[in-house]
Design a protein around this motif. Structure first.
Motif, mmCIF file in Angstrom:
data_model
loop_
_atom_site.group_PDB
_atom_site.id
_atom_site.type_symbol
_atom_site.label_atom_id
_atom_site.label_comp_id
_atom_site.label_asym_id
_atom_site.label_seq_id
_atom_site.Cartn_x
_atom_site.Cartn_y
_atom_site.Cartn_z
ATOM 1 N N HIS A 144 0.940 -1.435 -0.341
ATOM 2 C CA HIS A 144 0.194 0.148 -0.285
ATOM 3 C C HIS A 144 0.765 1.362 -0.566
ATOM 4 N N THR B 112 -5.091 5.908 -3.155
ATOM 5 C CA THR B 112 -5.714 5.522 -2.626
ATOM 6 C C THR B 112 -5.960 4.500 -0.363
ATOM 7 N N THR B 113 -6.309 5.749 -0.180
ATOM 8 C CA THR B 113 -7.032 5.710 1.672
ATOM 9 C C THR B 113 -7.800 4.628 2.282
ATOM 10 N N SER B 114 -8.460 4.620 3.276
ATOM 11 C CA SER B 114 -9.546 3.812 3.367
ATOM 12 C C SER B 114 -10.213 4.584 4.298
ATOM 13 N N HIS B 115 -11.571 4.624 4.925
ATOM 14 C CA HIS B 115 -11.808 5.088 6.356
ATOM 15 C C HIS B 115 -11.430 4.062 7.465
ATOM 16 N N GLY B 116 -11.248 3.304 6.855
ATOM 17 C CA GLY B 116 -9.906 1.757 8.307
ATOM 18 C C GLY B 116 -8.491 2.637 8.853
ATOM 19 N N TYR C 90 -3.720 -3.349 7.789
ATOM 20 C CA TYR C 90 -4.115 -2.784 6.947
ATOM 21 C C TYR C 90 -4.503 -1.273 7.221
ATOM 22 N N LYS D 32 -2.651 2.786 5.695
ATOM 23 C CA LYS D 32 -3.903 2.815 4.272
ATOM 24 C C LYS D 32 -3.462 4.417 5.279
ATOM 25 N N ALA E 122 -11.047 7.847 -0.348
ATOM 26 C CA ALA E 122 -11.142 6.512 0.690
ATOM 27 C C ALA E 122 -12.616 5.780 -0.128
ATOM 28 N N ALA F 204 -13.256 -6.814 0.081
ATOM 29 C CA ALA F 204 -14.372 -6.217 0.859
ATOM 30 C C ALA F 204 -15.238 -7.166 0.562
#
Length: 311
Positions: free
Chosen positions: A125, A151-155, A165, A169, A194, A202
């Protein structure tokens, strides 16, 4: 409004053999971009490789009248990233757009999570985004133009099964912010998203292609329109992060409360506790533009409260 098109532009999309990356590649190609479809073709865990998924997407683009080539390089390595960018230059002679989408995902909880697993997430990542961006950067600087999306994430907000993860991120989020500052004055914008979509990573069996059984039809294709805007020459921002997917688009940002500045340097835990409500008060907050700006503004806030010598 003029149609958003990419005629004459060359785009690299990593992790584009399936899911969200595939949707990005298809939309950019549909809008006129020549696309390098990169995908290692591994399992969700990152194990294995297969050049098939990337070539299938590239073939679909060509069948629809677009222009695309495939690449199965492993962008987690510096050598793989260099090979990918060489593929783009050999095929099209330039790189204008980069979408860093490649990723892996296997839930793992603390403290059983191994250090090696954490490192693997960072390699793909954070390291993958860093590697490919670094290879593209000199070419974008020379042309005075570049559009980069990470690309990040609400994680990153915290989840027990997403320790590795979400941590990786968070690194992507910070990397995008730093690159955006670095790109100022160079004609290069860097933003991150995100995404929200049902994909293989997923837990969707069909990579969300059908949208069946997904709330509000959260297919990967619904993530891509905002990404296309961020990839376009008319992109209005740099250094921003957006939620995109499921018909919703929103700005995601780090904010800071006004806080409390003590009038002298005799600060104790009791002083901090006594002003806790002010420290936590969200009614008056601001969004730091970048680290340098934050340092200046933070110093100004402290300086605005003169030091009073204790009696």
């Amino acid at each position: 409004m003029e149609p958003i098109r990419f005629d004459g532009r060359v785009a690299i999309v990593t992790g584009a053999g399936r899911g969200i990356g595939k949707a990005h590649a298809l939309l950019l190609a549909e809008r006129g971009a020549r696309v390098v479809v990169n995908d290692l073709g591994s399992a969700s865990s990152g194990d294995g490789s297969d050049s098939g998924p990337a070539e299938q997407v590239a073939a679909a683009i060509r069948a629809a009248g677009g222009d695309a080539v495939s690449d199965a390089s492993d962008i987690a390595s510096a050598e793989g990233a260099a090979q990918l960018v060489r593929r783009a230059l050999d095929a099209y002679g330039r790189v204008d757009v980069l979408v860093n989408n490649a990723g892996i995902f296997v839930p793992g909880e603390f403290p059983t999570l191994e250090v090696s697993e954490l490192r693997r997430y960072f390699d793909v990542h954070v390291g993958g985004s860093f590697n490919v961006t670094r290879e593209c950067w000199p070419h974008m600087v020379r042309s005075g133009y570049g559009r980069i999306v990470l690309t990040t994430s609400h994680g990153i907000l915290g989840s027990a099964p997403l320790i590795a993860y979400g941590t990786a991120k968070g690194g992507v989020f910070a990397l995008a912010r730093a690159l955006a500052v670095t790109g100022q004055g160079l004609g290069i914008t860097v933003n991150s998203i995100a995404p929200v979509a049902a994909t293989r990573l997923a837990g969707s069996e069909d990579d969300g292609a059908s949208g069946e059984g997904i709330p509000d039809g959260s297919t990967p294709a619904l993530v891509s329109p905002l990404v296309a805007l961020l990839c376009h020459e008319s992109c209005p921002v740099s250094g921003e992060t957006f939620l995109s997917g499921g018909r919703r688009h929103a700005r995601v940002f780090v904010a800071e409360t006004e806080g409390y500045v003590h009038p002298d340097t005799d600060i104790t835990p009791e002083v901090v506790a006594g002003h806790w409500a002010q420290i936590m008060d969200e009614s008056d907050h601001y969004v730091p533009a970048d680290t340098g700006t934050w340092m200046k503004e933070n110093a100004a806030r402290i300086a605005a409260v003169p030091i009073v010598s204790p009696a």
